[in-house]
Design a protein around this motif. Sequence first.
Motif, PDB file in Angstrom:
ATOM      1  N   SER A   1       0.852  -1.183   0.000  1.00 48.42           N
ATOM      2  CA  SER A   1       0.000   0.000   0.000  1.00 48.42           C
ATOM      3  C   SER A   1       0.884   1.228   0.000  1.00 48.42           C
ATOM      4  CB  SER A   1      -0.906   0.007   1.234  1.00 48.42           C
ATOM      5  OG  SER A   1      -0.114   0.148   2.416  1.00 48.42           O
ATOM      6  N   ARG A   2       0.265   2.384  -0.257  1.00 46.78           N
ATOM      7  CA  ARG A   2       1.027   3.639  -0.205  1.00 46.78           C
ATOM      8  C   ARG A   2       1.576   3.884   1.202  1.00 46.78           C
ATOM      9  NH1 ARG A   2       2.479   5.727  -5.185  1.00 46.78           N
ATOM     10  NH2 ARG A   2       0.817   5.225  -6.655  1.00 46.78           N
ATOM     11  N   LYS A   3       0.779   3.513   2.194  1.00 46.47           N
ATOM     12  CA  LYS A   3       1.216   3.708   3.570  1.00 46.47           C
ATOM     13  C   LYS A   3       2.445   2.855   3.866  1.00 46.47           C
ATOM     14  CE  LYS A   3      -0.642   3.772   8.280  1.00 46.47           C
ATOM     15  NZ  LYS A   3      -1.856   3.572   9.104  1.00 46.47           N
TER      16      LYS A   3
ATOM     17  N   PRO B   1      -4.147   5.072  -4.343  1.00 48.01           N
ATOM     18  CA  PRO B   1      -3.708   6.305  -3.657  1.00 48.01           C
ATOM     19  C   PRO B   1      -3.813   6.167  -2.133  1.00 48.01           C
ATOM     20  CG  PRO B   1      -5.236   6.790  -5.432  1.00 48.01           C
ATOM     21  CD  PRO B   1      -5.265   5.306  -5.252  1.00 48.01           C
ATOM     22  N   LEU B   2      -2.964   6.912  -1.433  1.00 51.04           N
ATOM     23  CA  LEU B   2      -2.999   6.925   0.025  1.00 51.04           C
ATOM     24  C   LEU B   2      -4.197   7.748   0.488  1.00 51.04           C
ATOM     25  CD1 LEU B   2      -1.386   6.018   2.535  1.00 51.04           C
ATOM     26  CD2 LEU B   2      -0.164   8.183   2.437  1.00 51.04           C
ATOM     27  N   ASP B   3      -5.037   7.172   1.338  1.00 53.16           N
ATOM     28  CA  ASP B   3      -6.240   7.852   1.822  1.00 53.16           C
ATOM     29  C   ASP B   3      -5.891   8.664   3.077  1.00 53.16           C
ATOM     30  OD1 ASP B   3      -8.705   8.732   2.534  1.00 53.16           O
ATOM     31  OD2 ASP B   3      -9.666   6.768   2.599  1.00 53.16           O
ATOM     32  N   PHE B   4      -5.614   9.950   2.886  1.00 52.20           N
ATOM     33  CA  PHE B   4      -5.211  10.789   4.012  1.00 52.20           C
ATOM     34  C   PHE B   4      -6.362  11.034   4.986  1.00 52.20           C
ATOM     35  CE2 PHE B   4      -1.456  11.448   1.590  1.00 52.20           C
ATOM     36  CZ  PHE B   4      -0.496  11.873   2.489  1.00 52.20           C
ATOM     37  N   SER B   5      -7.588  10.870   4.514  1.00 46.27           N
ATOM     38  CA  SER B   5      -8.728  11.088   5.418  1.00 46.27           C
ATOM     39  C   SER B   5      -8.804  10.028   6.508  1.00 46.27           C
ATOM     40  CB  SER B   5     -10.035  11.102   4.622  1.00 46.27           C
ATOM     41  OG  SER B   5     -10.301   9.820   4.071  1.00 46.27           O
ATOM     42  N   LYS B   6      -8.084   8.925   6.317  1.00 42.54           N
ATOM     43  CA  LYS B   6      -8.060   7.857   7.318  1.00 42.54           C
ATOM     44  C   LYS B   6      -6.777   7.872   8.151  1.00 42.54           C
ATOM     45  CE  LYS B   6     -11.051   4.760   4.671  1.00 42.54           C
ATOM     46  NZ  LYS B   6     -11.185   3.428   4.019  1.00 42.54           N
TER      47      LYS B   6
ATOM     48  N   LYS C   1       2.217  14.682   0.596  1.00 45.16           N
ATOM     49  CA  LYS C   1       1.277  13.963  -0.269  1.00 45.16           C
ATOM     50  C   LYS C   1       1.854  13.765  -1.661  1.00 45.16           C
ATOM     51  CE  LYS C   1      -3.056  15.478   1.927  1.00 45.16           C
ATOM     52  NZ  LYS C   1      -4.307  16.256   1.730  1.00 45.16           N
TER      53      LYS C   1
ATOM     54  N   LYS D   1       2.767   9.887  -3.692  1.00 52.33           N
ATOM     55  CA  LYS D   1       1.848   9.510  -4.763  1.00 52.33           C
ATOM     56  C   LYS D   1       2.399   8.324  -5.555  1.00 52.33           C
ATOM     57  CE  LYS D   1      -0.656  13.778  -5.698  1.00 52.33           C
ATOM     58  NZ  LYS D   1      -0.918  14.878  -6.662  1.00 52.33           N
TER      59      LYS D   1
END
Length: 345
Positions: free
Chosen positions: A160-162, A218-223, A341, A345
Motif C-alpha cells: 500500500s502507499r502507507k 492512492p494513500l487515503d489521508f482522510s483515514k 502527499k 503519490k
Amino acid sequence: MHAALLLAASLVLQPAPSTRPAWVERLPEAPGRLYALGTADLAVQEGQAIARASDRARLEVVTRLRATVQGRTRVATRTAEVKREGLAAGSGERVVREEVSVGARAEDLPGLVVEQTFTDPGARTVYALAYLDLAQARASLASRLERVREVRARLGQESSRKALWKLRKLTLDLDRLDESIALLALTGVGADLRPALQSERTAVDLRLDQVNRADLPPLDFSKMAMSVRSNVDLPPGVASYLKSQVTACGVIAREWDPDMVLDLAFSGGSKGPEFIFSDMDVYRGVTYRMEARLTLTEGGGAPLTRTVPIVIVQGDSPEGMVNQFRRQIERWLPRLLGEFKAEVK
C-alpha cells in the motif's frame, strides 16, 4: 597594633581563592565516558549563556570523535553610530545575537548529555561539562535498530502507499543509525551492531523494491491520524487551535498511535525553551521573541518533511504574537502536508 594592621591589609590584598570546579581546568576521566568543555560569554542572559555553553560542550564531544559533524556558530552584529552636533563621530560594534547549533548527526547520538554547568561572574563566563556515555550510546543504538525490525515485521507483506512511505522512512532510520555507528567508530562502540544493521537494510530494501513495483491505490489521508507534540507546555487555546488546523487539513486529530506528528520544537528563554520569551538588547531594549522549528514526522519521530523555522520578534509587549504564530501555522502546515502527499503519490 601595626602588626595587626599589616595582617589585615595583607588579607585584603590577597586574591580570593578560586571557587571554580576542578573540571574547568582539567577534564575528568572515567571508564566508558568521553568528556569535553564548552564556554559562553555572560554578555547575554545567564540562562541563554548556559544553553550556548552546553551546546558547545556537546559539539566538542563529537569533535573529539574526529568525525565530520555539522556544527556551527553564528554571530550576528549590529553597528551603532554616535552622533555629535548632527555628525557621525564614530561607531561601535556589539554582538546582539549568537547561536550555536549541533548538527543532526550529533543530536542523534544517544548518551550525549551535559553533566554540570558553572557560572563565573568575575570572568563573565559560563562553563559547561558534557560527556558521552558509551554504554548508553550502544544500548540506545541497539534499541533503535530493534524498533526498525519490529516496524518492518508489522508491515509484513502489505502493499500500500502507507507501507511504501513507512519503508522509505525505515531506510532513513537505518541511514541515521549507520551515521551514528560511524561517528563512534574510533571508540569501537556499536561496531558489533553493523552486521545486524546490514542484514536489516537488505530486508527493508527487498520489501521496498517489491512495493515499488506493485500497482498501488492512492494513500487515503482522510483515514490517517496526526497528533501535536511540543517541547513546551502550550497555552490551552493554542493547543486546541493546532488540533483544529490538523482537522482542517483533512487529517484525523488523534493523540494515541498517530501516523504523523506535527512537531514544534521551541528554543530561547532564560531557563530553557519557552513559547514566548523576552530578550534584552542594549539598542532596542526589551523585545519579545518566539523561535520554533516546525516539522512533520512519522509516529516514531523520523522526519517526513523539511523543517520550517518560525521566528516572531516584537518590541514593547507580547500582545498579538499568538495571532502571528497562527498565521505561520496556517501558511506552513497545509504546505508541508501537500509536499508530503506529492512525495508518496
